[in-house]
Design an enzyme around this catalytic site. Structure first.
Site, short mmCIF file in Angstrom:
data_model
loop_
_atom_site.label_atom_id
_atom_site.label_comp_id
_atom_site.label_asym_id
_atom_site.label_seq_id
_atom_site.Cartn_x
_atom_site.Cartn_y
_atom_site.Cartn_z
CG HIS A 19 -2.14 0.83 1.36
ND1 HIS A 19 -3.13 0.96 1.93
CD2 HIS A 19 -1.95 2.20 0.70
CE1 HIS A 19 -3.82 1.99 1.87
NE2 HIS A 19 -3.18 2.97 1.10
CG HIS A 21 -1.48 6.12 -2.95
ND1 HIS A 21 -2.71 5.85 -3.61
CD2 HIS A 21 -1.71 5.53 -1.46
CE1 HIS A 21 -3.43 5.07 -2.83
NE2 HIS A 21 -3.06 5.10 -1.58
CG HIS A 211 -7.84 3.22 -0.47
ND1 HIS A 211 -6.95 2.39 -1.74
CD2 HIS A 211 -6.91 4.05 -0.06
CE1 HIS A 211 -5.72 2.87 -1.55
NE2 HIS A 211 -5.49 3.71 -0.79
CD GLU A 214 -7.90 6.33 4.44
OE1 GLU A 214 -8.27 6.34 3.29
OE2 GLU A 214 -6.69 7.04 4.70
CG ASP A 291 -1.84 5.64 2.42
OD1 ASP A 291 -1.89 5.53 1.24
OD2 ASP A 291 -2.56 6.17 3.29
CG ASP A 292 -0.47 8.92 0.32
OD1 ASP A 292 -0.27 8.77 -0.88
OD2 ASP A 292 -1.57 8.75 0.95
#
Ligand code: ADE
Ligand code: ZN
Length: 354
Positions: A19, A21, A211, A214, A291-292
């Site tokens: 996971h 991006h 997703h 969340e 994630d980011d």
């Protein structure tokens, strides 16, 4: 940061990231640099003061109030990517960092619709990211998978166009696109907006994730499963539905949990509130991910360390997490066997911690 022997153990523990991006790996430095190179106008600091400088943008990233507040900056950030080489370089920068953090296998997301919306051709985006993946495989020995994410803030018609681009380019058949996901705004758009696309992709045997859970309640997770997802990205609100949690544990559905992201986006107050212990006790499989990372102040190892600090897991528990990350990766048995072996070898080196 966790204690040094534990840090060495966690750094070297063979990891699978499921996971991340790629656009979430754009640092403020890179955003300003690419904006200048590609002549892209960033927002006027008079209306959006965060864009005054690298420092002000970095500082603003420390105060996201929600997923949508973050997404506002995330979508501006990705507007600086223009050339195929920008996409390739971005992916390569992530893989270098991941490799240093002990990642052996990475399944990475990208959001083509958002780039296509501003005139970047689908082929340019994919060619760039594929070049980054190939380089990571050749030069770093990583295995990689590219997962295309549809974005829920854009109309479903936009997703259908991108889906047609995949079909026209035969990217499922050539394994260039290994799976599909959905991301962006969770609460608001219809939960099942990709019903048609996911049904068509399921028929073709394409792997599906989503997703869900969340910010949204567990019905977002059950809808994703109903549409054919076999993996759930985030999924932390699963704990609110014990029956669904039992089903997910029984079916071996992997949750790709992102602890630092959850804290930064105010889904939880602290990492200790992420239901790691509950998932372990219930036999729910999960992996730990970034994630980011350029927005949330940490790559995968930072997430591993934060979990260790919050939960003080045992070597055996970390081994379970690492092995579940392998078992639910979208790779063949031969690669899985290699990864299990490297986990075994690594754990044996740290007998003193057991
Ligand atoms: N896109 C990038 N990061 C995301 C997240 N944490 N949730 C939903 N969509 C995203
Ligand atoms: Zn995500």
């Amino acid at each position: 940061m966790c204690q040094s022997t534990w840090h060495d153990f966690l750094r070297g523990l063979p990891k699978c990231e499921h996971h991340v991006h790629l656009e979430g790996c754009l640092t403020p430095e890179l955003i300003f640099q690419l904006a200048e190179k590609n002549n892209v106008q960033l927002p006027d600091p008079k209306s959006e003061p965060a864009y005054e400088s690298i420092q002000t943008l970095t500082a603003r990233y420390g105060h996201f109030s929600s997923l949508d507040d973050f997404l506002h900056f995330y979508f501006i950030g990705m507007s600086v990517l223009n050339q195929e080489s920008d996409f390739a370089d971005l992916a390569w920068a992530y893989f270098l960092k991941a490799h240093a953090d002990g990642v052996h296998h990475a399944e990475v997301f990208f959001d083509p619709q958002v780039h296509q919306d501003r005139g970047i051709p689908y082929e340019t985006i994919v060619a760039g990211f594929v070049a980054g993946c190939k380089r990571a495989e050749t030069e770093l020995g990583l295995s990689t998978r590219l997962i295309l994410c549809f974005v829920r803030h854009l109309p479903v018609e936009s997703a259908k166009k991108t889906y047609q681009d995949i079909l026209d380019s035969r990217h499922f058949e050539s394994d260039i696109i290994h799976g599909l996901g959905w991301s962006s705004t969770e609460v608001g758009p219809p939960k099942d907006m990709y019903r048609e696309i996911y049904a068509s992709a399921s028929e073709r045997g394409v792997r599906l994730t989503a997703h869900a859970g969340e910010e949204g309640d567990p019905t977002y997770i059950s809808t994703a499963l109903e549409l054919g997802a076999t993996r759930i990205d985030h999924g932390i609100r699963l704990v609110e539905d014990p029956v669904l949690m039992e089903r997910i544990a029984k079916e071996g559905v992997l949750l790709t949990v992102c602890p630092l992201s959850n804290v930064q986006l105010k889904c939880v107050k602290t990492v200790a509130e992420v239901p790691i212990r509950k998932f372990l006790d219930a036999g729910v499989k999960f992996s730990i991910n970034s994630d980011d990372p350029a927005y949330f102040g940490g790559y995968i190892l930072d997430n591993y360390c934060a979990v260790h600090e919050a939960f003080g897991l045992s070597v055996a528990e970390w081994r379970t997490i690492a092995e579940n990350s392998v078992s639910e990766s979208w790779i063949g048995d031969e690669r899985k066997a290699e990864l299990y072996k490297s986990i075994e070898v690594h754990v044996a080196k740290f007998a003193e911690l057991a």
